[in-house]
Scaffold this active site. Structure first.
Site, short mmCIF file in Angstrom:
data_model
loop_
_atom_site.label_atom_id
_atom_site.label_comp_id
_atom_site.label_asym_id
_atom_site.label_seq_id
_atom_site.Cartn_x
_atom_site.Cartn_y
_atom_site.Cartn_z
N CYS A 141 -2.47 -7.41 -0.97
CA CYS A 141 -2.95 -6.33 -0.11
C CYS A 141 -4.48 -6.29 0.03
O CYS A 141 -5.00 -5.80 1.03
CB CYS A 141 -2.43 -4.99 -0.63
SG CYS A 141 -2.62 -4.78 -2.41
N HIS B 192 -7.26 0.22 1.06
CA HIS B 192 -8.23 -0.53 0.27
C HIS B 192 -9.52 -0.70 1.09
O HIS B 192 -9.48 -1.22 2.21
CB HIS B 192 -7.69 -1.92 -0.08
CG HIS B 192 -6.53 -1.91 -1.05
ND1 HIS B 192 -6.06 -0.78 -1.69
CD2 HIS B 192 -5.75 -2.93 -1.49
CE1 HIS B 192 -5.05 -1.09 -2.48
NE2 HIS B 192 -4.83 -2.39 -2.37
N1 LIG Z 1 1.94 -1.59 -3.55
C1 LIG Z 1 1.22 -2.40 -2.80
O1 LIG Z 1 0.26 -1.98 -2.11
C2 LIG Z 1 1.55 -3.88 -2.73
C3 LIG Z 1 0.89 -4.63 -1.75
C4 LIG Z 1 1.16 -6.00 -1.66
C5 LIG Z 1 2.05 -6.59 -2.52
N2 LIG Z 1 2.69 -5.85 -3.46
C6 LIG Z 1 3.67 -6.53 -4.30
O2 LIG Z 1 4.99 -6.11 -3.88
C7 LIG Z 1 5.87 -6.03 -4.99
C8 LIG Z 1 6.40 -4.62 -5.11
O3 LIG Z 1 5.32 -3.72 -5.32
P1 LIG Z 1 5.54 -2.15 -5.37
O4 LIG Z 1 4.19 -1.57 -5.36
O5 LIG Z 1 6.50 -1.75 -4.32
O6 LIG Z 1 6.22 -2.00 -6.83
P2 LIG Z 1 7.26 -0.90 -7.36
O7 LIG Z 1 7.07 0.39 -6.64
O8 LIG Z 1 7.14 -0.95 -8.82
O9 LIG Z 1 8.71 -1.51 -6.94
C9 LIG Z 1 9.25 -2.67 -7.56
C10 LIG Z 1 10.69 -2.87 -7.12
O10 LIG Z 1 11.21 -4.01 -7.85
C11 LIG Z 1 12.50 -3.67 -8.32
N3 LIG Z 1 12.82 -4.39 -9.57
C12 LIG Z 1 12.19 -4.30 -10.77
N4 LIG Z 1 12.82 -5.07 -11.68
C13 LIG Z 1 13.88 -5.64 -11.05
C14 LIG Z 1 14.93 -6.50 -11.46
N5 LIG Z 1 15.00 -6.96 -12.72
N6 LIG Z 1 15.85 -6.89 -10.55
C15 LIG Z 1 15.78 -6.44 -9.29
N7 LIG Z 1 14.82 -5.58 -8.83
C16 LIG Z 1 13.89 -5.20 -9.70
C17 LIG Z 1 12.44 -2.17 -8.60
O11 LIG Z 1 13.75 -1.66 -8.63
P3 LIG Z 1 14.05 -0.14 -9.09
O12 LIG Z 1 13.72 0.69 -7.89
O13 LIG Z 1 15.51 -0.18 -9.39
O14 LIG Z 1 13.19 0.13 -10.28
C18 LIG Z 1 11.61 -1.69 -7.41
O15 LIG Z 1 12.44 -1.44 -6.29
C19 LIG Z 1 5.06 -6.48 -6.22
O16 LIG Z 1 5.32 -7.84 -6.45
C20 LIG Z 1 3.62 -6.22 -5.79
O17 LIG Z 1 2.72 -7.05 -6.45
C21 LIG Z 1 2.47 -4.50 -3.58
#
Ligand SMILES: NC(=O)c1ccc[n+]([C@@H]2O[C@H](COP(=O)([O-])OP(=O)(O)OC[C@H]3O[C@@H](n4cnc5c(N)ncnc54)[C@H](OP(=O)(O)O)[C@@H]3O)[C@@H](O)[C@H]2O)c1
Length: 337
Positions: A135, A228
């Site tokens: 991001c 950001h």
């Molecule tokens: N937030 C941002 O601005 C952003 C921007 C770019 C990229 N990213 C990337 O996008 C990804 C998600 O980020 P986020 O901010 O959305 O994180 P988040 O809110 O923590 O969500 C993570 C998701 O992964 C799932 N998960 C965790 N462990 C798992 C498993 N063992 N098997 C299957 N699913 C599993 C979780 O499921 P549950 O709902 O069941 O816990 C949740 O739905 C990350 O890799 C992050 O680096 C984030």
């Protein structure tokens, strides 16, 4: 955080429809409305409320799968889905730097998508993995792309002020971030430095040669909800004026604009003239969160020029970016099989 953005952006989408949701075993088997702690201001779309959340296994999933899995698990899960024939459009970092995986911003390097064909051949997969950048990288690269293409970049220094939603949900403990600035985000600076050079690299002979400029990133977490902000200094290979740079930003258009892909920003880069813009409070949702807003372009006594850029981390930096990747893929026939 990103999964919710996907669900929200897919509501009333002209090309795609949410049909299947999966998450961890904590959520599997529950209705989405119960499994998900909805944090967006727009209400949860009715169509998905009663969806039963699946385990993250291929089989019953549709052909096109958007992934925003925790990076602890995304690496293996995404490979499993691609091997089983799914087109995985991922937002997680695990495969971004794999040499045969496209790392894409459709407004910047749409030609890199051709790497997906090499990937399928080399790995013997029926499906494929395509990724979007971190991001923080997106806003930086969107603002640099017109300069690299026209004038050639030599050096880039970037200091970020990153929103708390970038850390996912529930994210940082209140006592860590309240009234604070945290000058460390694990792995972020390395991601920005490598991804920027891959995104602005040249595609030839079925591979990407990284851009031949240097990038140094300082990444900080600040108490902002979304968005950001980045302070950027650059030096270029060609002698240019401030007016040349402003014109390069203002006139920048690329494939998503030419093809009129749904939700592609009409103006991918918006230049603010005011001396105190861009600001999260006023500029975050420009072009529905898909534009990069820049301003404060001025000479830099250390490098040559400096400016500020702002980009929406969970839209342009995540779900909106992945959706635009899928639209580019559809417009090029990658989803026709
Ligand atoms: N937030 C941002 O601005 C952003 C921007 C770019 C990229 N990213 C990337 O996008 C990804 C998600 O980020 P986020 O901010 O959305 O994180 P988040 O809110 O923590 O969500 C993570 C998701 O992964 C799932 N998960 C965790 N462990 C798992 C498993 N063992 N098997 C299957 N699913 C599993 C979780 O499921 P549950 O709902 O069941 O816990 C949740 O739905 C990350 O890799 C992050 O680096 C984030």
């Amino acid at each position: 955080m990103v999964g919710q953005r996907f669900v929200s952006l897919l509501e009333h989408h002209p090309w795609f429809e949410a049909k299947w949701l999966a998450a961890s075993e904590r959520s599997a088997g529950k209705p989405y409305a119960e499994a998900c702690n909805w944090r967006l201001r727009d209400p949860m779309p009715k169509a998905v409320r009663e969806f039963s959340v699946h385990e993250c296994k291929p089989g019953s999933a549709p052909q096109l799968v958007f992934s925003s899995l925790d990076s602890k698990v995304a690496g293996e899960v995404e490979k499993e889905f691609a091997a089983a024939g799914h087109v995985v459009v991922s937002n997680s970092s695990n495969h971004r730097m794999d040499p045969d995986v496209p790392l894409l911003i459709p407004d910047v390097n749409p030609e890199h998508l051709a790497l997906a064909r090499t990937q399928k051949q080399q790995r013997g997969w029926k499906g494929m993995i395509v990724t979007n950048p971190n991001c923080t990288t997106v806003g930086l690269v969107m603002s640099l792309a017109p300069f690299e293409k026209r004038f050639g970049l030599e050096k880039v220094m970037m200091t970020s002020m990153q929103a708390v939603s970038g850390a996912g949900y529930p994210g940082l403990p209140t006592l860590d971030i309240l009234a604070n600035v945290i000058p460390y985000i694990g792995g972020e600076e390395e991601k920005v430095e490598c991804e920027t050079r891959k995104l602005l690299g040249k595609f030839a002979d079925a591979q990407v040669k990284p851009g031949d400029f240097s990038v140094s990133a300082h990444c900080n977490r600040v108490m902002v909800e979304d968005g950001h902000t980045e302070s950027i200094s650059i030096s270029l290979k060609t002698k240019v004026t401030l007016e040349d740079l402003l014109e390069a930003w203002r006139t920048y258009r690329s494939v998503p604009q030419e093809r009129g892909l749904p939700s592609a920003p009409e103006h991918p880069i918006i230049v603010r003239e005011e001396r105190d813009r861009p600001q999260v409070k006023f500029d975050l949702n420009a072009e529905h969160g898909m534009a990069t807003v820049v301003g404060r372009l001025r000479p830099c006594p250390v490098l040559q020029f400096k400016y500020t850029a702002l980009s929406h981390n969970t839209i342009r930096g995540a779900a909106g970016a992945a959706l635009l990747n899928a639209k580019l893929m559809k417009s090029e026939g990658y989803l026709d099989y």
